[in-house]
Design a protein around this motif. Structure first.
Motif, PDB file in Angstrom:
ATOM      1  N   GLY A 174       1.057  -1.411  -0.069  1.00  0.00           N
ATOM      2  CA  GLY A 174       0.029   0.145   0.028  1.00  0.00           C
ATOM      3  C   GLY A 174       0.495   1.232  -0.286  1.00  0.00           C
ATOM      4  O   GLY A 174       1.991   1.138   0.972  1.00  0.00           O
ATOM      5  N   GLY A 175       0.725   2.400  -1.103  1.00  0.00           N
ATOM      6  CA  GLY A 175       1.859   3.107  -0.725  1.00  0.00           C
ATOM      7  C   GLY A 175       2.472   3.214  -2.563  1.00  0.00           C
ATOM      8  O   GLY A 175       3.203   3.127  -2.005  1.00  0.00           O
ATOM      9  N   GLY A 176       2.110   4.139  -3.006  1.00  0.00           N
ATOM     10  CA  GLY A 176       2.957   3.829  -5.235  1.00  0.00           C
ATOM     11  C   GLY A 176       4.008   5.440  -3.866  1.00  0.00           C
ATOM     12  O   GLY A 176       4.593   5.611  -5.347  1.00  0.00           O
ATOM     13  N   GLY A 177       4.882   5.369  -3.048  1.00  0.00           N
ATOM     14  CA  GLY A 177       5.678   6.147  -3.294  1.00  0.00           C
ATOM     15  C   GLY A 177       6.904   5.860  -2.874  1.00  0.00           C
ATOM     16  O   GLY A 177       6.868   4.678  -3.891  1.00  0.00           O
ATOM     17  N   ALA A 178       8.111   6.099  -2.612  1.00  0.00           N
ATOM     18  CA  ALA A 178       8.817   6.074  -3.241  1.00  0.00           C
ATOM     19  C   ALA A 178       9.768   4.314  -2.466  1.00  0.00           C
ATOM     20  O   ALA A 178      10.099   3.176  -2.873  1.00  0.00           O
ATOM     21  CB  ALA A 178      10.934   6.636  -2.485  1.00  0.00           C
ATOM     22  N   THR A 179       9.454   4.102  -1.201  1.00  0.00           N
ATOM     23  CA  THR A 179       9.307   2.952  -0.421  1.00  0.00           C
ATOM     24  C   THR A 179       8.439   2.117  -0.916  1.00  0.00           C
ATOM     25  O   THR A 179       9.152   1.107  -0.839  1.00  0.00           O
ATOM     26  CB  THR A 179       8.794   3.526   1.431  1.00  0.00           C
ATOM     27  N   GLY A 180       7.436   2.049  -1.255  1.00  0.00           N
ATOM     28  CA  GLY A 180       6.441   1.399  -1.868  1.00  0.00           C
ATOM     29  C   GLY A 180       7.148   0.786  -3.572  1.00  0.00           C
ATOM     30  O   GLY A 180       7.140  -0.381  -3.850  1.00  0.00           O
ATOM     31  N   VAL A 181       7.976   1.970  -4.101  1.00  0.00           N
ATOM     32  CA  VAL A 181       8.341   0.835  -5.188  1.00  0.00           C
ATOM     33  C   VAL A 181       9.181   0.834  -5.317  1.00  0.00           C
ATOM     34  O   VAL A 181       9.674  -0.507  -5.688  1.00  0.00           O
ATOM     35  CB  VAL A 181       8.617   2.615  -6.660  1.00  0.00           C
ATOM     36  N   GLU A 182      10.255   0.899  -4.175  1.00  0.00           N
ATOM     37  CA  GLU A 182      11.667  -0.030  -4.266  1.00  0.00           C
ATOM     38  C   GLU A 182      10.986  -1.015  -3.909  1.00  0.00           C
ATOM     39  O   GLU A 182      11.530  -2.591  -3.715  1.00  0.00           O
ATOM     40  CB  GLU A 182      12.447   0.802  -2.942  1.00  0.00           C
ATOM     41  N   LEU A 183       9.910  -1.234  -2.409  1.00  0.00           N
ATOM     42  CA  LEU A 183       9.407  -2.425  -2.133  1.00  0.00           C
ATOM     43  C   LEU A 183       9.617  -3.565  -2.389  1.00  0.00           C
ATOM     44  O   LEU A 183       9.614  -4.563  -3.057  1.00  0.00           O
ATOM     45  CB  LEU A 183       8.636  -2.459  -0.654  1.00  0.00           C
ATOM     46  N   ALA A 184       8.049  -3.078  -3.822  1.00  0.00           N
ATOM     47  CA  ALA A 184       7.248  -3.956  -4.544  1.00  0.00           C
ATOM     48  C   ALA A 184       8.213  -4.408  -6.211  1.00  0.00           C
ATOM     49  O   ALA A 184       8.500  -5.485  -6.159  1.00  0.00           O
ATOM     50  CB  ALA A 184       6.843  -2.919  -5.402  1.00  0.00           C
ATOM     51  N   GLY A 185       8.960  -3.297  -6.532  1.00  0.00           N
ATOM     52  CA  GLY A 185      10.062  -3.834  -7.195  1.00  0.00           C
ATOM     53  C   GLY A 185      11.459  -5.066  -6.651  1.00  0.00           C
ATOM     54  O   GLY A 185      11.415  -5.984  -7.382  1.00  0.00           O
ATOM     55  N   GLU A 186      12.572  -4.856  -5.519  1.00  0.00           N
ATOM     56  CA  GLU A 186      12.473  -6.104  -4.961  1.00  0.00           C
ATOM     57  C   GLU A 186      12.018  -7.432  -5.392  1.00  0.00           C
ATOM     58  O   GLU A 186      12.738  -8.291  -4.824  1.00  0.00           O
ATOM     59  CB  GLU A 186      12.956  -5.237  -3.231  1.00  0.00           C
TER      60      GLU A 186
END
Ligand SMILES: Cc1cc2nc3c(=O)[nH]c(=O)nc-3n(C[C@H](O)[C@H](O)[C@H](O)COP(=O)(O)OP(=O)(O)OC[C@H]3O[C@@H](n4cnc5c(N)ncnc54)[C@H](O)[C@@H]3O)c2cc1C
Length: 409
Positions: A174-186
């Motif tokens: 939940g949350g498409g900021g930098a943290t969410g994007v980095e986590l989803a990518g990893e």
């Protein structure tokens, strides 16, 4: 410029206490240690609940299983000079009138206080969110995410019903900021390998990124958003924008439009707010509970207290916006606070804080990333290398500053 505010209010701060050994607080201490060599009587104390500094920008890698949690915990004893007194304890409040920090180890007196306690996940009062989601704000949080991911894949492998298996093998961020994007990518890059290890088809796991607004990485350039969206699509991540979470239930995220987003693990990376103990204090607070400061980073009406990092609500005069909670902002604020404390000791004018934006870099997955630097947007492997370089440089700078120890312990 207001002369009264700009001039030092005390030539001898006596005891300087820094609360929080994160990016901002540690930087203040490391910088001040070097500056204090001509002030042997000034006592410098650092207080934190942990005896290590956490490299938070690397947490998505821990959560994705590509980095050990201990690799992002740097022992403070390896960084602090002998003259810095370190107190490991939890801070429970502030007695502004008597100039005392209230802690589990008893009150700590200060002549000057620096508040650098960072931030906490903000659940925006969404029902069930705090109880039903994991967060990602410490090495321990990241370990929990990785453990939960492995556990749900184990459960998925044991499930016989394909629908149930698909649901369990889905990680929802939940949350498409930098943290969410980095986590989803990893996670998207690591899950197929982990799935295979559990006897699941590599294409069975899924990652869903849920964002309330119309775009991921809100506030970034459209070029950067476009490149990041492309990498996320390549990685097979389902990005759901305009998807506001109304509640976190046992079934999953219930969206405002009634749809349900199901999964086996739910992580919330949708925003931060100031720690509760600040909200409960007499400090003047603004948006998300961050503490309001003047141009020298001193608390309004409390010039003996400085604030730096996520906790400080600092408006950038050039844009009129409050600066975002970022490590690079925290480091620059820490620098200004160290200089201003030094200026106070020397009876010199204080320096107004100015943010020098070095750009924005987000890693997306284990090999690619996106970056906006000096108006130029790049994507792919180079941007990922850039992120690696920034983290390497940060670790080096911390070691270098330790090398400035004027009075070895
Ligand atoms: C997953 C993730 C990835 C990120 N990636 C980036 C990035 O790539 N680039 C970037 O610029 N920013 C990034 N950020 C933001 C960045 O990490 C923060 O802006 C930065 O950590 C803020 O520094 P700080 O010193 O204010 O707080 P912190 O670094 O959080 O430090 C606060 C310190 O205070 C201590 N503390 C707090 N409360 C208490 C208490 N009650 N008692 C005792 N001690 C206490 C904590 O233990 C901690 O050591 C990321 C954030 C997250 C969550």
């Amino acid at each position: 410029m207001d002369n009264a505010a700009n001039t030092s209010t005390a030539g001898s701060s006596g005891q300087i206490v820094v609360a929080g050994a994160g990016y901002a607080g540690l930087h203040v201490v490391l910088r001040l240690t070097a500056k204090l060599r001509n002030h042997p009587s000034v006592k410098l104390t650092l207080v934190d609940q942990h005896d290590y500094h956490q490299v938070i920008t690397e947490l998505p890698r821990v959560a994705g299983g590509t980095r050990a949690a201990d690799a992002v915990r740097i022992p403070l004893q390896d960084m602090l000079a002998g003259r810095v007194r370190f107190v490991q304890t939890e801070i429970s409040g502030f007695d502004l009138a008597d100039r005392r920090l209230l802690t589990g180890a008893g009150p700590i007196d200060w002549g000057r206080l620096v508040l650098a306690l960072g931030s906490r996940p903000n659940d925006f009062a969404i029902p069930g969110l705090a109880q039903r989601t994991l967060s990602l704000y410490s090495a321990s949080d990241a370990e929990r995410v990785w453990a939960a991911v492995r556990k749900t894949l184990t459960a998925a492998a044991a499930a016989t019903d394909p629908e149930r298996q698909r649901c369990l093998a889905t990680v929802v961020v939940g949350g498409g900021g930098a943290t969410g994007v980095e986590l989803a990518g990893e996670l998207a890059e690591m899950l197929p390998e982990v799935a295979s290890g559990h006897g699941l088809a590599p294409d069975r796991p899924a990652v869903v990124l849920v964002e309330a607004g119309p775009t991921i990485l809100a506030g970034s350039s459209s070029q950067l958003i476009g490149k990041a969206t492309g990498v996320l699509a390549d990685l097979g991540i389902q990005v759901r924008t305009n998807a506001m979470i109304a509640a976190a239930t046992e079934e999953g995220f219930r969206l405002k439009d009634g749809q349900l987003v199901e999964g086996g693990v739910f992580v919330w990376a949708g925003g931060v707010k100031a720690p509760e103990l600040v909200a409960d204090s007499a400090l003047p607070t603004g948006h998300n509970g961050r503490v309001k400061v003047d141009q020298y980073l001193r608390v309004l009406d409390h010039p003996e207290v400085y604030v730096a990092g996520d906790l400080a609500s600092v408006t950038d005069p050039r844009t009129g916006h409050v600066l975002p909670p970022l490590a690079q902002v925290a480091l620059e604020e820490g620098e200004t606070v160290a200089r201003n404390l030094d200026a106070e000791l020397r009876g010199r004018p204080l320096e107004a804080f100015t943010f020098h934006d070095k750009g924005f870099v987000v890693s997306v997955g284990t090999r690619r990333g996106v970056a906006d630097i000096a108006g130029i947007t790049s994507g792919g492997h180079v941007a990922h290398l850039l992120k690696d370089a920034i983290e390497w440089e940060y670790r080096q700078s911390v070691k270098h500053l330790r090398g400035w120890d004027p009075v070895p312990g």
